[in-house]
Design an enzyme around this catalytic site. Structure first.
Site, short mmCIF file in Angstrom:
data_model
loop_
_atom_site.label_atom_id
_atom_site.label_comp_id
_atom_site.label_asym_id
_atom_site.label_seq_id
_atom_site.Cartn_x
_atom_site.Cartn_y
_atom_site.Cartn_z
N GLY A 123 -4.04 8.29 -0.76
CA GLY A 123 -4.48 9.86 -0.92
C GLY A 123 -5.46 9.93 -1.51
O GLY A 123 -5.79 11.64 -2.45
N ARG A 213 -0.53 -1.66 4.75
CA ARG A 213 0.04 -2.64 4.14
C ARG A 213 1.01 -2.16 4.78
O ARG A 213 1.81 -3.67 5.03
CB ARG A 213 0.26 -2.78 3.05
N GLU A 340 -15.66 3.51 5.70
CA GLU A 340 -15.51 4.04 5.00
C GLU A 340 -17.06 4.61 4.43
O GLU A 340 -18.26 4.33 4.95
CB GLU A 340 -15.99 2.96 4.12
#
Length: 556
Positions: A123, A213, A340
């Site tokens: 988020g 995860r 990223e």
């Protein structure tokens, strides 16, 4: 009289063969092609492509509601006719998770590579939301521009145009490449996977779970059981959507570094320290990651001190378990690369124009590589040309990985490293077939059913009649010990039935006996009857299963 009798028998044989071809064509035509109508909305008016609170020239983070409005505006405006909006699920707090497909036939399975883009899994990492929504707009405007150019208006300006976008003013090449992606791929865009986390400006979802995860993990959950009831709703929604899409490749946007990360993220063993965790497709993953990194202005340069090549193996950087990237690769055959996008999370809105300008060419380069250089083809039945149910493919040297073509079209797409590759297709009840091709080439594989070989032997007798064997691309190769006067039939009447006549010339050799020709006619009639029975059984099976056997191409 004997000569006339021979000619009469030949005429009869010719009629039988023509009839066989016509009956076969009729049987195929009886399963009329399904017309796939383009899924379009009833809106007749086109929007400009801006959202409810401003134009695309404003650089800011949209709220969840504004993001939904922007997707609606694109769907009704520049993406009209080439997009489909879907709600794939809801978050813990009930916010809709929306996905958009951009392709020439949205909502229809097509024989094209699929590319998925997922953003905002965490988020507090919102840049991916803006990259993805602008990427969707870029694809649609580029496609519209190409269509106008083909119609004689090459300006590409006007309603919904990119005249105010600083990136696109400087890059006609980027627009051309984006148009290729829109035409040659199905692009699936999920701007936010964690809308609740975005609203709270925190990493986890509303249940305080890290969604990266929460996916089935190969080491902690062998066999990757879905167990949807044990997953977070956002995870379960993404899993179901991904399994339905089965994309060829994916990009997943995060923040906190500047690097393209590839599988595996997880590592085996009790000592779970960082270390290279190599997937079977490691060479292909490295190639894909480098495509993205090298198209970015600084990702693969010395300026990127931590990752000078711009890429990293996930577990070598830091291992994690339950990530989407590994699950995508192992479960849906999707080559997923995590990007990223920025070293600092939640950068100032003033940075968005720079981030878009840097990442848009890399996103296009990645999508173009998947759309245009993947190895593609179909796996079909050598006699019927229909997709083979239960078919799997394997690439030599990529140990332990098998991927499946579409059960509806027989189509597959796989990104492979440069070089020549052996691809083997197999299926229950079929002889396996191995073909060799360069990476990026078209590679169709026809499989011969084992029972067809047995039936052909029954028709031909003890094998001395040289019944043709259909191999590879469907070409007919003579069977063992072909003899003069024998009849060999390939897998397709369009290829013709070959009848050997020995000398074949009454003026210069042995006279063909009427009895031998009569036997040839009898064999042809038997083959025709067998073919008709087989087609009838196939049609009945198709009606029971609700499938289509006409080999209709569903190209975009």
């Amino acid at each position: 009289m004997v000569f006339m009798g021979v000619r009469g028998v030949w005429a009869a044989l010719w009629c039988v063969l023509v009839l066989a071809a016509r009956v076969d064509a009729t049987s195929r035509g009886s399963l009329a092609p399904v017309t796939h109508r383009r899924l379009a909305d009833d809106e007749s008016a086109k929007a400009t492509g801006g959202d409810a609170k401003g134009s695309w020239s404003e650089w800011r983070y949209r709220s969840n509601e504004e993001l939904a409005n922007a997707m609606d505006a694109l769907h009704a405006g520049p993406c009209a006719g080439i997009s489909k909006l879907t709600t794939i699920g809801t978050s813990v707090r009930g916010v809709e998770m929306r996905a958009m497909e951009v392709s020439t036939q949205p909502g229809v399975e097509q024989t094209k590579p699929g590319i998925m883009l997922v953003g905002n899994m965490h988020g507090d990492e919102p840049v991916g939301r803006e990259l993805i929504i602008r990427f969707a707009r870029l694809l649609c405007i580029a496609h519209e521009r190409r269509q106008r150019s083909a119609g004689g208006d090459g300006t590409g300006e006007g309603e919904g145009g990119l005249d105010k976008d600083p990136l696109d003013e400087a890059s006609a090449k980027l627009l051309d490449e984006a148009a290729v992606v829109a035409r040659r791929a199905r692009v699936f865009l999920v701007p936010t996977m964690n809308p609740d986390g975005f609203s709270a400006k925190r990493r986890n979802n509303a249940a305080s779970v890290d969604l990266n995860r929460d996916f089935p993990d190969q080491f902690n959950e062998p066999g990757l059981p879905a167990r949807f009831d044990a997953r977070q709703p956002e995870t379960a929604a993404m899993m179901r959507f991904s399994e339905g899409v089965n994309a060829t490749a994916a990009l997943n946007f995060h923040e906190g570094a500047l690097v393209a990360n590839y599988p595996y993220d997880a590592i085996s063993g009790s000592n779970r320290k960082a270390g290279y965790s190599k997937s079977p497709d490691d060479a292909a993953f490295r190639r894909l990651a480098k495509v993205y990194a090298r198209a970015h202005p600084t990702m693969a340069t010395a300026a990127n001190e931590e990752f000078p090549e711009g890429i990293t193996n996930g577990a070598r950087w830091y291992p994690l378990w339950g990530g989407m990237q590994d699950w995508h690769y192992l479960k849906t055959q999707t080559m997923d690369v995590t990007v990223e996008v920025n070293e600092r999370k939640w950068p100032d809105e003033s940075s968005l124009v720079r981030l878009w300008t840097e990442h848009a060419p890399a996103m296009i380069a990645y999508a173009t590589a998947v759309a245009t250089t993947s190895t593609t083809g179909k796996v079909t039945d050598s006699l019927t040309g229909e997709p083979v149910r239960g078919a799997v493919l394997a690439v030599a040297g990529v140990d332990g990985v098998r991927f499946t073509p579409s059960t509806r079209t027989g189509y597959y797409a796989r990104f492979l490293p440069p070089g020549r590759h052996e691809v083997t297709a197999s299926a229950p009840g079929y002889y396996p077939q191995t073909r060799t091709a360069d990476a990026g080439a078209r590679l169709d594989i026809s499989l011969r059913r084992m029972e067809d070989a047995a039936d052909a032997d029954d028709v031909a007798g003890d094998g001395d009649h040289g019944a043709a064997a259909v191999v590879g691309n469907g070409d007919a190769r003579p069977g063992p010990n072909p003899k003069p006067g024998s009849a060999g039939f390939g897998g397709d009447t369009a290829g013709g039935a070959v009848v050997g006549l020995g000398g074949g010339d009454t003026a210069g050799g042995e006279l063909v006996r009427v009895g031998e020709l009569a036997a040839a006619v009898a064999a042809a009639v038997a083959w025709l009857a067998w073919r008709w029975r087989r087609r009838k059984r196939a049609r009945l099976a198709a009606l029971r299963e609700g499938t289509q056997l006409s080999g209709v191409r569903i190209d975009g």
